[in-house]
Scaffold this motif. Structure first.
Motif, PDB file in Angstrom:
ATOM      1  N   UNK A   1     -58.933 -42.740 102.807  1.00  0.00           N
ATOM      2  CA  UNK A   1     -59.636 -41.470 103.016  1.00  0.00           C
ATOM      3  C   UNK A   1     -58.627 -40.339 102.871  1.00  0.00           C
ATOM      4  N   UNK A   2     -58.957 -39.358 102.043  1.00  0.00           N
ATOM      5  CA  UNK A   2     -58.093 -38.198 101.852  1.00  0.00           C
ATOM      6  C   UNK A   2     -58.665 -37.000 102.595  1.00  0.00           C
TER       7      UNK A   2
ATOM      8  N   UNK B   1     -62.883 -30.816 109.131  1.00  0.00           N
ATOM      9  CA  UNK B   1     -62.014 -31.610 108.263  1.00  0.00           C
ATOM     10  C   UNK B   1     -62.792 -32.059 107.025  1.00  0.00           C
ATOM     11  N   UNK B   2     -62.341 -31.648 105.873  1.00  0.00           N
ATOM     12  CA  UNK B   2     -62.930 -32.150 104.634  1.00  0.00           C
ATOM     13  C   UNK B   2     -62.383 -33.539 104.329  1.00  0.00           C
ATOM     14  N   UNK B   3     -63.258 -34.463 103.976  1.00  0.00           N
ATOM     15  CA  UNK B   3     -62.836 -35.835 103.704  1.00  0.00           C
ATOM     16  C   UNK B   3     -63.446 -36.311 102.385  1.00  0.00           C
TER      17      UNK B   3
ATOM     18  N   UNK C   1     -69.993 -41.038  99.291  1.00  0.00           N
ATOM     19  CA  UNK C   1     -70.046 -39.601  99.040  1.00  0.00           C
ATOM     20  C   UNK C   1     -71.072 -38.876  99.871  1.00  0.00           C
ATOM     21  N   UNK C   2     -71.802 -39.603 100.711  1.00  0.00           N
ATOM     22  CA  UNK C   2     -72.839 -38.991 101.537  1.00  0.00           C
ATOM     23  C   UNK C   2     -72.225 -38.102 102.620  1.00  0.00           C
ATOM     24  N   UNK C   3     -71.062 -38.493 103.139  1.00  0.00           N
ATOM     25  CA  UNK C   3     -70.361 -37.731 104.164  1.00  0.00           C
ATOM     26  C   UNK C   3     -69.075 -37.165 103.568  1.00  0.00           C
ATOM     27  N   UNK C   4     -68.882 -35.843 103.715  1.00  0.00           N
ATOM     28  CA  UNK C   4     -67.635 -35.235 103.225  1.00  0.00           C
ATOM     29  C   UNK C   4     -67.014 -34.286 104.242  1.00  0.00           C
TER      30      UNK C   4
END
Length: 201
Positions: free
Chosen positions: A42-43, A84-86, A15-18
């Motif tokens: 990954x969504x 891009x949201x991930x 959750x550190x990178x989104x």
């Protein structure tokens, strides 16, 4: 496909990178789309075109880097810039499927699906042959396997991915191997072939 480093995948899972940023000639994914990786699924939660000077230091931090490094990365390739949201959407369901031993009814269902795949193939029945080939040569280069049966590498790999979708094969660093599920299915196919008077592959 969005390529992620191992470090970025770990941080997406935690959750550190989104966020991710990429230069694309056209959008490569849609919102709600998913990508399987070795770390899980990954969504993509958002995809927006942005200008380079609109990206903030906070954005870069959420993408696991700093602004100067991100700007250098984005200017190395032509195209428009996308924000891009991930998010981590969970483990790859195929991993659990591979280790699950199918019962008799499920074995019959899988065998029927393989027969359907064979029947629709332009190069003839291939599923039992390919499973047997991987069983005999785990960890062998895909190109070597394909050449051994007179096939080109890319179509061969595409067929192996179809077997992987059923949880029958696993990708290794080099080549493939059968999963426990795949071994059970191949045993059933060989038994069926023997009962029909065929030579098992």
């Amino acid at each position: 496909m969005v390529l992620f480093s191992n470090a970025d995948l770990e941080r997406i899972v935690s959750g550190e990178v989104d966020l991710a940023f990429r230069s694309w000639k056209r959008p490569m994914h849609a919102v709600g789309g998913r990508q399987r990786t070795h770390a899980g699924v990954v969504e993509f939660t958002a995809i927006d075109r942005v200008e380079l000077d609109e990206i903030t230091e906070s954005d870069a931090g959420r993408a696991g880097t700093d602004l100067a490094r991100l700007r250098r990365f984005l200017t190395t390739k032509p195209g428009e810039i996308y924000r891009i949201g991930v998010r981590y959407a969970g483990p790859d369901e195929r991993a659990a499927l591979r280790d699950r031993s199918p019962d008799g009814a499920e074995l019959d269902e899988i065998v029927e699906r393989l027969r359907t795949m064979d029947g629709r193939s332009r190069h003839g029945a291939w599923t039992r042959q390919h499973l047997s080939l991987i069983d005999r040569h785990p960890g062998e280069l895909a190109e070597t396997l394909a050449t051994s049966i007179g096939r080109d590498k890319l179509p061969f790999k595409a067929d192996i991915r179809r077997l992987k979708e059923l949880g029958l094969t696993e990708s290794l660093r080099v080549g493939y191997r059968l999963s426990p599920r795949g071994r059970a299915v191949l045993a059933r196919l060989r038994l069926t072939a023997s009962d029909a008077g065929w030579t098992p592959g």
